[in-house]
Design a protein around this motif. Structure first.
Motif, PDB file in Angstrom:
ATOM      1  N   PRO A   9       0.826  -1.204   0.000  1.00 41.76           N
ATOM      2  CA  PRO A   9       0.000   0.000   0.000  1.00 41.76           C
ATOM      3  C   PRO A   9       0.863   1.258   0.000  1.00 41.76           C
ATOM      4  CG  PRO A   9      -0.703  -1.539   1.714  1.00 41.76           C
ATOM      5  CD  PRO A   9       0.617  -2.032   1.185  1.00 41.76           C
ATOM      6  N   THR A  11       1.797   5.116   1.038  1.00 39.86           N
ATOM      7  CA  THR A  11       1.723   5.840   2.309  1.00 39.86           C
ATOM      8  C   THR A  11       1.531   7.327   2.027  1.00 39.86           C
ATOM      9  OG1 THR A  11       4.119   6.142   2.379  1.00 39.86           O
ATOM     10  CG2 THR A  11       3.233   4.158   3.445  1.00 39.86           C
ATOM     11  N   PRO A  12       0.956   8.050   2.973  1.00 41.92           N
ATOM     12  CA  PRO A  12       0.723   9.479   2.749  1.00 41.92           C
ATOM     13  C   PRO A  12       1.983  10.274   2.406  1.00 41.92           C
ATOM     14  CG  PRO A  12      -0.573   8.731   4.613  1.00 41.92           C
ATOM     15  CD  PRO A  12       0.341   7.580   4.222  1.00 41.92           C
ATOM     16  N   LEU A  42      -6.393   7.860   0.779  1.00 41.10           N
ATOM     17  CA  LEU A  42      -5.618   7.044   1.709  1.00 41.10           C
ATOM     18  C   LEU A  42      -6.194   7.080   3.127  1.00 41.10           C
ATOM     19  CD1 LEU A  42      -1.987   7.796   0.497  1.00 41.10           C
ATOM     20  CD2 LEU A  42      -3.410   5.793  -0.006  1.00 41.10           C
ATOM     21  N   ALA A  43      -6.788   8.205   3.508  1.00 38.08           N
ATOM     22  CA  ALA A  43      -7.403   8.283   4.832  1.00 38.08           C
ATOM     23  C   ALA A  43      -8.639   7.385   4.900  1.00 38.08           C
ATOM     24  CB  ALA A  43      -7.777   9.736   5.156  1.00 38.08           C
ATOM     25  N   ARG A  44      -9.383   7.331   3.817  1.00 47.05           N
ATOM     26  CA  ARG A  44     -10.607   6.519   3.777  1.00 47.05           C
ATOM     27  C   ARG A  44     -10.317   5.030   3.702  1.00 47.05           C
ATOM     28  NH1 ARG A  44     -13.991   3.539   1.925  1.00 47.05           N
ATOM     29  NH2 ARG A  44     -16.188   3.658   1.711  1.00 47.05           N
ATOM     30  N   ASP A  45      -9.322   4.669   2.899  1.00 51.31           N
ATOM     31  CA  ASP A  45      -8.996   3.253   2.698  1.00 51.31           C
ATOM     32  C   ASP A  45      -7.483   3.134   2.507  1.00 51.31           C
ATOM     33  OD1 ASP A  45      -8.682   0.608   1.953  1.00 51.31           O
ATOM     34  OD2 ASP A  45     -10.272   0.642   0.443  1.00 51.31           O
ATOM     35  N   PRO A  46      -6.742   2.994   3.585  1.00 48.72           N
ATOM     36  CA  PRO A  46      -5.275   3.017   3.513  1.00 48.72           C
ATOM     37  C   PRO A  46      -4.637   1.921   2.663  1.00 48.72           C
ATOM     38  CG  PRO A  46      -6.027   3.228   5.788  1.00 48.72           C
ATOM     39  CD  PRO A  46      -7.232   2.897   4.950  1.00 48.72           C
ATOM     40  N   GLU A  47      -5.385   0.879   2.302  1.00 50.88           N
ATOM     41  CA  GLU A  47      -4.789  -0.216   1.533  1.00 50.88           C
ATOM     42  C   GLU A  47      -5.230  -0.225   0.071  1.00 50.88           C
ATOM     43  OE1 GLU A  47      -5.351  -3.876   3.606  1.00 50.88           O
ATOM     44  OE2 GLU A  47      -4.264  -3.157   5.366  1.00 50.88           O
ATOM     45  N   CYS A  48      -5.998   0.755  -0.373  1.00 50.04           N
ATOM     46  CA  CYS A  48      -6.555   0.695  -1.722  1.00 50.04           C
ATOM     47  C   CYS A  48      -5.578   1.121  -2.809  1.00 50.04           C
ATOM     48  CB  CYS A  48      -7.832   1.527  -1.814  1.00 50.04           C
ATOM     49  SG  CYS A  48      -7.555   3.294  -1.777  1.00 50.04           S
TER      50      CYS A  48
END
Length: 145
Positions: A9, A11-12, A42-48
């Motif tokens: 994933p 990262t920010p 990324l905040a909503r779904d960190p693995e998408c």
């Protein structure tokens, strides 16, 4: 397959590198192709947002795919591979990871957003087993000026 790559994933802190990769490798832009849009994703779904990087240099981004799951449908966006690293299996590996994510989440069908004039994208998606559904059209309305 490709040389050794790591799929993980995003990262920010990689948002600037993601946007730079998309500017080099992706056709077209979207209203959400900015730091605020990617941070919200990324905040909503960190693995998408799945990225590909060399195993020996995991900070260097070679490709991406967004594998969005809304609990109902599986959506694919921003399949992009650095032009200097294409034709090495990176795109196929990213799609396989996205499809595995969807299957694990209970998804039953994936769809992809592909621009009509993106011939390279059409070939890539067809090679991966995707096909257009001509009976559907995308309808959009920007929510912000």
């Amino acid at each position: 397959m490709t040389d050794k790559i790591v799929l993980r994933p995003a990262t920010p802190d990689e948002i600037p590198a993601l946007l730079a990769l998309w500017a080099r490798a992706a056709k077209g832009t979207s209203i959400t192709d900015d730091a605020v849009g990617v941070a919200a994703l990324l905040a909503r779904d960190p693995e998408c947002l799945i990225v590909a990087a060399p195993a020996d240099d995991p900070a260097r981004l070679l490709g991406t795919v967004i594998a969005g799951w809304d609990g109902w449908r599986c959506h694919l966006y921003r399949l992009a591979v650095d032009p200097d690293h294409r034709r090495r299996g990176i795109g196929a590996a990213l799609l396989a990871a996205a499809e595995q994510r969807f299957t694990a989440l209970g998804g039953r069908r994936a769809d992809a957003m592909v621009l009509d004039d993106n011939a390279l994208g059409h070939r890539t998606w067809q090679a991966a087993g995707y096909q257009p559904e001509p009976q559907w059209s995308r309808w959009v309305k920007p929510l912000q000026g």
